[in-house]
Write a protein that holds these residues in place. Structure first.
Motif, PDB file in Angstrom:
ATOM      1  N   TRP A 130      27.268  40.160  43.208  1.00  9.32           N
ATOM      2  CA  TRP A 130      28.402  41.078  43.353  1.00  9.32           C
ATOM      3  C   TRP A 130      29.526  40.502  44.204  1.00  9.32           C
ATOM      4  CZ3 TRP A 130      28.362  44.698  39.810  1.00  9.32           C
ATOM      5  CH2 TRP A 130      27.120  45.176  39.342  1.00  9.32           C
ATOM      6  N   GLN A 144      32.699  47.215  40.053  1.00  8.27           N
ATOM      7  CA  GLN A 144      32.645  47.198  38.587  1.00  8.27           C
ATOM      8  C   GLN A 144      33.965  46.763  37.961  1.00  8.27           C
ATOM      9  OE1 GLN A 144      30.075  47.635  36.591  1.00  8.27           O
ATOM     10  NE2 GLN A 144      28.571  48.109  38.173  1.00  8.27           N
ATOM     11  N   VAL A 145      34.870  46.273  38.783  1.00 10.62           N
ATOM     12  CA  VAL A 145      36.159  45.809  38.254  1.00 10.62           C
ATOM     13  C   VAL A 145      36.080  44.302  38.066  1.00 10.62           C
ATOM     14  CG1 VAL A 145      38.636  45.683  38.680  1.00 10.62           C
ATOM     15  CG2 VAL A 145      37.321  47.660  39.510  1.00 10.62           C
ATOM     16  N   LEU A 165      35.553  47.115  56.199  1.00  6.88           N
ATOM     17  CA  LEU A 165      35.231  47.013  54.774  1.00  6.88           C
ATOM     18  C   LEU A 165      34.532  45.712  54.401  1.00  6.88           C
ATOM     19  CD1 LEU A 165      38.440  48.591  53.237  1.00  6.88           C
ATOM     20  CD2 LEU A 165      36.108  49.400  52.889  1.00  6.88           C
ATOM     21  N   VAL A 169      40.480  45.263  49.450  1.00  9.87           N
ATOM     22  CA  VAL A 169      39.836  46.253  48.591  1.00  9.87           C
ATOM     23  C   VAL A 169      39.053  45.566  47.470  1.00  9.87           C
ATOM     24  CG1 VAL A 169      40.521  47.786  46.707  1.00  9.87           C
ATOM     25  CG2 VAL A 169      41.272  48.270  49.045  1.00  9.87           C
ATOM     26  N   ASP A 206      32.899  46.244  48.592  1.00 11.56           N
ATOM     27  CA  ASP A 206      31.916  46.784  47.650  1.00 11.56           C
ATOM     28  C   ASP A 206      32.425  48.029  46.925  1.00 11.56           C
ATOM     29  OD1 ASP A 206      30.132  44.808  48.357  1.00 11.56           O
ATOM     30  OD2 ASP A 206      29.164  46.022  49.904  1.00 11.56           O
ATOM     31  N   LEU A 207      33.632  48.447  47.220  1.00 12.67           N
ATOM     32  CA  LEU A 207      34.158  49.672  46.597  1.00 12.67           C
ATOM     33  C   LEU A 207      34.745  49.417  45.216  1.00 12.67           C
ATOM     34  CD1 LEU A 207      35.822  51.220  49.779  1.00 12.67           C
ATOM     35  CD2 LEU A 207      33.610  51.804  48.763  1.00 12.67           C
ATOM     36  N   THR A 208      34.789  48.168  44.815  1.00  7.05           N
ATOM     37  CA  THR A 208      35.379  47.835  43.504  1.00  7.05           C
ATOM     38  C   THR A 208      34.421  46.965  42.695  1.00  7.05           C
ATOM     39  OG1 THR A 208      36.436  45.920  44.542  1.00  7.05           O
ATOM     40  CG2 THR A 208      37.769  47.910  44.379  1.00  7.05           C
TER      41      THR A 208
END
Lengths: 267, 267, 267, 267
Positions: free
Chosen positions: C142, C243-244, C5, C235, C239-241
């Motif tokens: 990001w 917009q948090v 990840l 996590v 890059d899976l989060t």
């Protein structure tokens, strides 16, 4: 202790079943503070309650109304305005009922038609009431509408069961309608989130005494008595809180902001 | 409008700079409601303010105190108890100052020694004050301590800069000390989160007018005026709100629970 | 369990003292997921910790830094970018210290100069760190910045003492800087609010074991282990989060939304 | 980008109408991450949607189900377990419908029988679904149940109308059932509160484009795209978030913690 805080104000008070009811005490305090109001309850609740006794004491008329019936609500509002001699300044919604709780159904085994009835009686009634008041333009400028709620709307108290959802719904109606009524004619809408209270309704819930004692220990001031809740309602109906709207107000001796009390461990 | 809500009560009011100050209006209203109190402010603030004018109007003594000095706070409390003839029932903390804001520093380019000064004056002063009251056992049973705050403690308003952190800190002190003071002798501690207000302090913040207008449009009742905030403080000092503690109470015309107002788009 | 990840990502991890530290486990997991990073801690903490052991295990360099020193933070960031071969993608802030707690001072009897030191080390350090990263433009688009916090920032746990205020401050910095860094180049800033954890730091707090057991019973999943917290950090760095941001994320087995657990009463 | 995060996991995905649906993108991402699942939607929604196209793409079977029918939910679960070859690890609830909104009724003039239908379809369906899963013991240990929600559950967006209440209800079910399912076999239940999204359903709401643009400006990262929401769902279904339960997780580019963005005023 009377401070003339509601002199000349007119209102409707729902949900005074007997002298343990918060609504009962609100009615007593509103009368002391100079308000005139009508009392109402569901026809079925009136049969086994003592609302007539209260009515005589505070010199108010009783108008039965099923809060899930738009027609009953219309009649209630029309009659109240007529009896009291003008538009309303305050309304208290204190209604809650769950058949699933009464029948002891587990949260993981609820009957959904009963759940819908719970929501209709305990929460949608609040929207019905406000919509009827709004459409009849029955509230004065800067009027105040209150509903009683519980912190189970925010956090899980397993024994509170589907009433948690019911209160979450109720509080959401307060926010949404608070916007519309505020824009319309500055009527404010709030909920008071009260400590567990030894009412006839409250004490019927499974494990209520443990619940009550736990909350009492957790709260630095102890559980808030019903009498103080009545005082808080008076304050929220008065002109001293005109800019408070769309809020959920904890009246709970500090419970809501406690994480853990050392008192719980000292045994 | 006077309801005798604070008859016989004694207090201290911090932060009345001039007639635009919320604290100024709180003092006027507390006097109307029957309270006796002392006024205080930092020596430096007293030079360019008009606190003596207020003092004469409400018949109160002024005791200068630097809220970052434990010694000054001790003297203030001792003298107040002596002058007023007994322990205190209420205290208002209305203090805030940020050199970084005054100097126009961006949030991404702050001087950290100034930040520490900001926190000391605007927030740690609240803990100092309560600790001194507590150690001197200067508050009566069921007394009420209030501080004024702003919703930047919860949500980001970029121009509010490090005062956001300062208010987050202030509100946390209210919760924590509210526990200890509640257990000790039922003294309650709360914060009132007020709409943007056209005070001398507030209007000095960069972009304040736009800020003010935006909040006014967003709030269904408009921005809450300082006069209403003073009423709300009176209510919170009175015996009608005895079970409310450790809370942050929004007095903001509904702003805090709005997501978007159609009024913002109609241009 | 490795899912690649964090392949190609570079970071800095603060606060790995020994193998009980959450930061230690985060470092192990980040390495497994393909990240490269430097480790840092205060010089004083490094003397009695085992960070060199970790460094060898995860093949990372250790750069001592006092998080209250802008100069040290500048050096740390410069060296990290140089060693890792490019700008950073993630940073973990896991720092906390209170002399008042260590010395066993009651919350109603704190020394305010120690309190200021607590805030400087435990919270202002987070602003210092982000401001230094920002001014050096050291974070990639990001990127993700995390700090570890505790629910005492929202609710009162008396034994947590002034660390409650420290965490409230820390979380406010995350929100405020999250706005600025998000606008600047989409860097997100969040805090993870972790269950009480048996770290060397945590277990030193008075009454920690009772605290831990209480929270464990209150949480439907039990207290969240440090290993799972490390997974959650991975996590949030991935890059899976994307917009948090500006969030406080509870990683606590459900504790934060519990009002009362029947398990607490069954004794 | 595939990280094998859901290898060997089985699930059910509700609500994929067309390629604009968040559920559609979740299905695509779950397939990429190694999951097997069934797709479902209301029979009426399937007629005008393109779910079969998706089914072929991700190699999933479609099982029509009316989410207000316990029988349909039972069949759906039984068939899914059979087709997928074992108990389930994840479920996505993405269902919402309001006749009052469709018919353009004002919030102050709602039909209450339609409101009840809204709540039944959009929120009570979530309890029905979880109760059916629970009674059939159809979820594996540490399984993950998600529902999609919107911040109107916390704050008032007038055009969102009664869907605000519907989402408040939905989130309350997540908390309450999260407790029971957590105690039962560590299944976690959460909601993701997503930015306004240009789906076929979302864009049908009155004033949606203004709404969307406002939120986009308010959010430091802009509105969160549906693709990122799908990534966040994958993360919440994975074993990397095992201790997160009973939470409402904002996936919104920072919107939820903004008070005011200067971008809104720069016109």
């Amino acid at each position: 202790m009377a401070n003339n805080l509601l002199a000349g104000k007119r209102g409707i008070i729902f949900g005074a079943l007997d002298e343990q009811s918060i609504a009962w005490k609100v009615a007593e305090r509103c009368a002391e503070e100079g308000a005139k109001f009508t009392l109402t309850n569901a026809p079925v609740a009136m049969r086994f309650g003592k609302i007539q006794e209260l009515a005589e004491k505070v010199n108010a008329e009783v108008i039965p109304a099923d809060a899930t019936s738009n027609e009953d609500l219309e009649t209630l509002i029309d009659k109240s305005v007529e009896i009291l001699g003008g538009k309303l300044d305050f309304v208290l919604h204190s209604i809650g009922m769950s058949i699933n709780v009464r029948k002891g159904r587990a949260y993981t085994d609820l009957k959904h038609d009963w759940m819908q009835k719970t929501f209709d009686v305990s929460a949608i009634s609040f929207h019905r009431l406000m919509q009827t008041l709004y459409q009849k333009d029955a509230m004065n400028e800067w009027g105040s509408i209150l509903a009683l709620t519980y912190i189970a709307a925010q956090r899980t108290f397993p024994d509170y069961n589907e009433m948690a959802e019911s209160k979450a719904l109720l509080e959401s109606f307060a926010r949404s309608f608070g916007y519309h009524y505020g824009k319309h004619n500055h009527v404010r809408v709030n909920t008071i989130s009260q400590s567990p209270t030894m009412t006839t309704a409250g004490s019927g819930i499974k494990g209520f005494q443990e619940f009550f004692d736990y909350a009492d220990k957790m709260s630095p001031l102890g559980n808030a008595p019903a009498e103080d809740c009545a005082n808080y309602c008076v304050v929220m109906f008065s002109d001293l809180t005109k800019q408070v709207t769309m809020q959920n107000l904890y009246h709970d001796g500090g419970f809501s902001n406690m994480g853990m009390s050392p008192d719980l461990l000292e045994e």
